[in-house]
Write an enzyme that holds these catalytic residues in place. Structure first.
Site, PDB file in Angstrom:
ATOM      1  N   ARG A  16       0.765  -1.169  -0.042  1.00 29.85           N
ATOM      2  CA  ARG A  16       0.049  -0.051  -0.077  1.00 29.85           C
ATOM      3  C   ARG A  16       0.750   1.399  -0.031  1.00 29.85           C
ATOM      4  O   ARG A  16       0.370   2.361  -0.189  1.00 29.85           O
ATOM      5  CB  ARG A  16      -1.087   0.143   1.161  1.00 29.85           C
ATOM      6  N   GLN A  74      12.310 -14.243   6.287  1.00 27.28           N
ATOM      7  CA  GLN A  74      11.044 -14.937   6.053  1.00 27.28           C
ATOM      8  C   GLN A  74      11.206 -14.777   4.434  1.00 27.28           C
ATOM      9  O   GLN A  74      10.648 -13.695   3.954  1.00 27.28           O
ATOM     10  CB  GLN A  74       9.701 -14.237   6.494  1.00 27.28           C
ATOM     11  N   THR A  80       1.361 -12.977   8.870  1.00 28.21           N
ATOM     12  CA  THR A  80       1.997 -12.873  10.202  1.00 28.21           C
ATOM     13  C   THR A  80       2.409 -13.842  10.994  1.00 28.21           C
ATOM     14  O   THR A  80       3.263 -13.957  11.916  1.00 28.21           O
ATOM     15  CB  THR A  80       1.402 -11.740  11.000  1.00 28.21           C
ATOM     16  N   GLY A 103       6.039  -4.140  12.927  1.00 25.38           N
ATOM     17  CA  GLY A 103       7.104  -3.254  12.691  1.00 25.38           C
ATOM     18  C   GLY A 103       6.898  -1.807  11.885  1.00 25.38           C
ATOM     19  O   GLY A 103       7.706  -0.696  11.873  1.00 25.38           O
ATOM     20  N   GLY A 141      -8.053  -5.546  12.595  1.00 27.83           N
ATOM     21  CA  GLY A 141      -8.450  -6.992  12.985  1.00 27.83           C
ATOM     22  C   GLY A 141      -9.457  -6.229  14.175  1.00 27.83           C
ATOM     23  O   GLY A 141      -9.134  -5.518  15.160  1.00 27.83           O
ATOM     24  N   GLU A 155     -10.249 -10.489  11.174  1.00 26.81           N
ATOM     25  CA  GLU A 155      -9.744  -9.559  10.145  1.00 26.81           C
ATOM     26  C   GLU A 155     -10.685  -8.951   9.412  1.00 26.81           C
ATOM     27  O   GLU A 155     -11.574  -9.447   9.166  1.00 26.81           O
ATOM     28  CB  GLU A 155      -8.704  -9.939   9.084  1.00 26.81           C
ATOM     29  N   ASN A 227       0.075   1.945   7.043  1.00 27.06           N
ATOM     30  CA  ASN A 227       0.056   1.130   5.864  1.00 27.06           C
ATOM     31  C   ASN A 227       0.244   1.874   4.426  1.00 27.06           C
ATOM     32  O   ASN A 227       0.651   1.228   3.575  1.00 27.06           O
ATOM     33  CB  ASN A 227      -0.963   0.419   5.987  1.00 27.06           C
ATOM     34  N   ALA A 422      41.538  47.109   5.409  1.00 23.88           N
ATOM     35  CA  ALA A 422      40.466  46.901   4.320  1.00 23.88           C
ATOM     36  C   ALA A 422      41.168  46.327   2.941  1.00 23.88           C
ATOM     37  O   ALA A 422      42.255  47.026   2.599  1.00 23.88           O
ATOM     38  CB  ALA A 422      39.314  47.681   3.963  1.00 23.88           C
TER      39      ALA A 422
HETATM   40  C1  UD1 Z   1      -2.229  -6.528  11.303  1.00 23.13           C
HETATM   41  C2  UD1 Z   1      -3.176  -7.436  12.016  1.00 23.13           C
HETATM   42  C3  UD1 Z   1      -4.230  -6.623  12.464  1.00 23.13           C
HETATM   43  C4  UD1 Z   1      -4.162  -5.501  13.153  1.00 23.13           C
HETATM   44  C5  UD1 Z   1      -3.050  -4.852  12.443  1.00 23.13           C
HETATM   45  C6  UD1 Z   1      -2.667  -3.601  13.501  1.00 23.13           C
HETATM   46  C7  UD1 Z   1      -2.755  -9.730  11.091  1.00 23.13           C
HETATM   47  C8  UD1 Z   1      -3.320 -10.760  10.201  1.00 23.13           C
HETATM   48  N1  UD1 Z   1      -3.608  -8.594  11.333  1.00 23.13           N
HETATM   49  O1  UD1 Z   1      -3.104  -6.131  10.143  1.00 23.13           O
HETATM   50  O2  UD1 Z   1      -5.247  -7.460  12.993  1.00 23.13           O
HETATM   51  O3  UD1 Z   1      -5.336  -4.907  13.560  1.00 23.13           O
HETATM   52  O4  UD1 Z   1      -1.923  -5.234  11.950  1.00 23.13           O
HETATM   53  O5  UD1 Z   1      -1.874  -2.651  12.782  1.00 23.13           O
HETATM   54  O6  UD1 Z   1      -1.563  -9.979  11.717  1.00 23.13           O
HETATM   55  N2  UD1 Z   1       4.517  -9.018   7.764  1.00 23.13           N
HETATM   56  C9  UD1 Z   1       5.556  -9.871   7.975  1.00 23.13           C
HETATM   57  N3  UD1 Z   1       5.270 -11.156   7.074  1.00 23.13           N
HETATM   58  C10 UD1 Z   1       4.331 -11.364   6.540  1.00 23.13           C
HETATM   59  C11 UD1 Z   1       3.256 -10.466   6.474  1.00 23.13           C
HETATM   60  C12 UD1 Z   1       3.325  -9.284   7.275  1.00 23.13           C
HETATM   61  O7  UD1 Z   1       6.637 -10.056   8.769  1.00 23.13           O
HETATM   62  O8  UD1 Z   1       4.157 -12.372   5.705  1.00 23.13           O
HETATM   63  C13 UD1 Z   1       4.757  -7.836   8.956  1.00 23.13           C
HETATM   64  C14 UD1 Z   1       4.560  -6.557   8.194  1.00 23.13           C
HETATM   65  O9  UD1 Z   1       5.778  -6.250   7.554  1.00 23.13           O
HETATM   66  C15 UD1 Z   1       3.995  -5.562   9.107  1.00 23.13           C
HETATM   67  C16 UD1 Z   1       3.444  -6.450  10.009  1.00 23.13           C
HETATM   68  O10 UD1 Z   1       3.745  -7.921   9.879  1.00 23.13           O
HETATM   69  O11 UD1 Z   1       5.029  -5.003   9.626  1.00 23.13           O
HETATM   70  C17 UD1 Z   1       1.815  -6.299   9.852  1.00 23.13           C
HETATM   71  O12 UD1 Z   1       1.552  -6.874   8.570  1.00 23.13           O
HETATM   72  P1  UD1 Z   1       0.249  -5.778   7.640  1.00 23.13           P
HETATM   73  O13 UD1 Z   1       0.156  -6.474   6.499  1.00 23.13           O
HETATM   74  O14 UD1 Z   1       0.812  -4.461   8.049  1.00 23.13           O
HETATM   75  O15 UD1 Z   1      -0.786  -6.081   8.730  1.00 23.13           O
HETATM   76  P2  UD1 Z   1      -2.306  -5.339   8.925  1.00 23.13           P
HETATM   77  O16 UD1 Z   1      -3.004  -5.482   7.674  1.00 23.13           O
HETATM   78  O17 UD1 Z   1      -1.934  -4.102   9.266  1.00 23.13           O
HETATM   79 CA    CA Z   2      -0.072  -2.838   9.202  1.00 20.19          CA
END
Ligand code: UD1
Ligand code: CA
Length: 449
Positions: A16, A74, A80, A103, A141, A155, A227, A422
């Protein structure tokens, strides 16, 4: 409080953001998002901090190279829960609790993290989830409660319309006990995104009869995730406004709060007035009773009390008390301006220590220099500090008077109480108490007709 280690999830691609830079490296108030999270976590002293890297891992790893955190990779971003599993490779035999954070959520407070970790061990829970209420909970979520107690997290994409209307959201911060490693392999990817969600660990633990708890914070600001660029811009404004509010409460006047930028870490003393158009970047402290007029940019600098800065650019300087800078001065790194110094229009200083009450009022460049007390530097004076290869020093003793348009060809030492005529180009040292004239003598020649 039980021992714990932290896992920070930072492998996602950050789609995003529409950026070639990994999301967690986008800067908020000049500092990458990941750094905000690491600083908050470090403050509560976990045994280890493990950062899960994936998308753009080289950039993040390089940035965090000497921060003391450990890395896991990863390779494929399958969600996550999958990311936490990768961290498990380093933590499976670890006895303490596991604090998991995203993060991309920079505002979480250390005090909240320690309260969360404490609560998890004190209540003997297998997980404690950090939550807050949002007026607009879109994208997060949702916390599903049953009889008031946490049941599971759903979610946005998988939620029913009733669930979507819930305002309590998951922060993405959780404290787990060791049961985490047992239930992670049981998490499935049968959801809208076909990903393994860490949020499913909550419902799964519950199904296995484990205790699951919530820790709720009042200030939703603290758990905001970033995001996309619009959320990043919003966060920047939020941070700035919070800072401004705090400064106003502490006796700083800001004439037009919509027309200044003040970094979250700025320190500004009482009765200082900040005019419109001022940009105070990271690493700045300003004393009491100062006046900072726009358009000025100040970064990495200290400005002493009672000083006045107008329309100037200051970076990497130490400015003592009652100093006047500007309009239109450029005070560069390594400049030290002692009490009562005046730097005027179109003057530049760099790596220059200017002692008390000296004046460089017009159109001068003073670099790699030490200037004594009460020296008057005339208009257009230049330290010729660079010979094309090396930089050289200029010393000017106290109470010397430098006429206009003088060049000091460094290295050169001028004693105390020296008068420099000067237009002189001074190439050799001048002992104290001398008048030096180093310019072509004026001659008159009659014009023959
Ligand atoms: C996530 C939570 C959501 C919560 C929100 C809060 C999940 C499924 N959802 O959603 O419930 O309300 O955070 O901000 O966890 N990441 C990885 N590996 C992956 C996918 C993501 O390391 O395979 C990391 C991303 O870099 C990021 C974090 O996990 O820092 C969260 O991922 P993101 O896709 O931003 O989740 P949200 O949709 O924000
Ligand atoms: Ca996020």
């Amino acid at each position: 409080m039980k021992n714990f280690s932290a896992v920070i999830l930072a492998a996602g691609s950050g789609t995003r953001m529409r950026s070639s830079l990994p999301k967690v490296m986008h800067r908020l108030a000049g500092k990458p998002l990941i750094k905000w999270v690491i600083e908050a976590v470090s403050a509560v002293k976990p045994d280890d901090i493990i950062v899960v890297l994936g998308h753009g891992s080289e950039v993040v790893e390089k940035y965090l190279y000497d921060s003391g955190v450990k890395f896991v990779y990863q390779r494929e971003q399958l969600g996550t829960a999958h990311a936490v599993m990768e961290a498990g490779k380093k933590l499976e035999n670890y006895g303490g609790d596991i604090l998991v954070l995203n993060g991309d959520a920079p505002f979480v407070k250390p005090s909240t993290l320690s309260a969360l970790v404490k609560k998890n061990s004190q209540t003997n829970s297998s997980v404690t989830v950090l939550s807050a209420e949002f007026e607009n909970s879109f994208g997060y979520g949702r916390i599903i409660r049953k009889n008031g107690f946490l049941e599971k997290i759903v979610e946005e994409r998988d939620a029913s319309s009733t669930e979507r209307s819930i305002k309590e959201v998951n922060s993405g911060v959780y404290c787990f006990d060791r049961n985490l490693w047992r239930i992670l392999p049981k998490i499935k990817s049968n959801n809208a995104k076909k990903e393994y969600y860490i949020t499913d660990a909550v419902g799964t633990l519950r199904k296995f009869g484990k205790k699951i708890s919530l820790h709720t914070v009042k200030d939703g600001y603290e758990i905001r995730g970033i995001n996309d660029r619009s959320e990043l811009a919003e966060a920047e404004v939020m941070l700035k406004n919070k800072k401004i509010e705090g400064l106003l409460c502490n006796g700083v006047s800001i004439l037009d709060i919509g027309n200044v930028y003040i970094s979250y870490d700025a320190k500004i003393g009482r009765d200082t007035i900040v005019y419109p158009g001022v940009f105070i970047d990271a690493g700045v402290s300003i004393g009491k009773n100062c006046i900072i007029k726009g358009t000025s940019y100040i970064a990495n600098s200290k400005i002493g009390e009672g000083s006045v800065v107008s329309y100037s650019y200051i970076d990497g300087a130490v400015v003592n008390k009652k100093v006047r800078i500007g309009p239109f001065s450029h005070i560069r790194h390594g400049s030290v301006l002692k009490d009562g110094v005046k730097i005027g229009n179109f003057s530049e200083t760099k790596k220059a220590v200017i002692a008390k009450n000296s004046k460089i009022n017009h159109l001068s460049y003073i670099g790699d220099a030490r200037v004594g007390e009460s020296v008057n530097v005339g208009a257009g004076t230049i330290t010729c500090n660079y010979d094309g290869v090396k930089k050289h020093q200029t010393f000017i003793g106290s109470k010397s008077f430098i006429g206009s348009n003088v060049n000091f060809v460094a290295p050169v030492k001028i004693g105390c109480g020296v008068l420099v005529a000067a237009g002189s180009t001074v190439t050799r040292d001048v002992p104290s108490g001398n008048l030096v004239i180093a310019r072509a003598r004026q001659e008159l020649k009659r014009i023959k007709k």
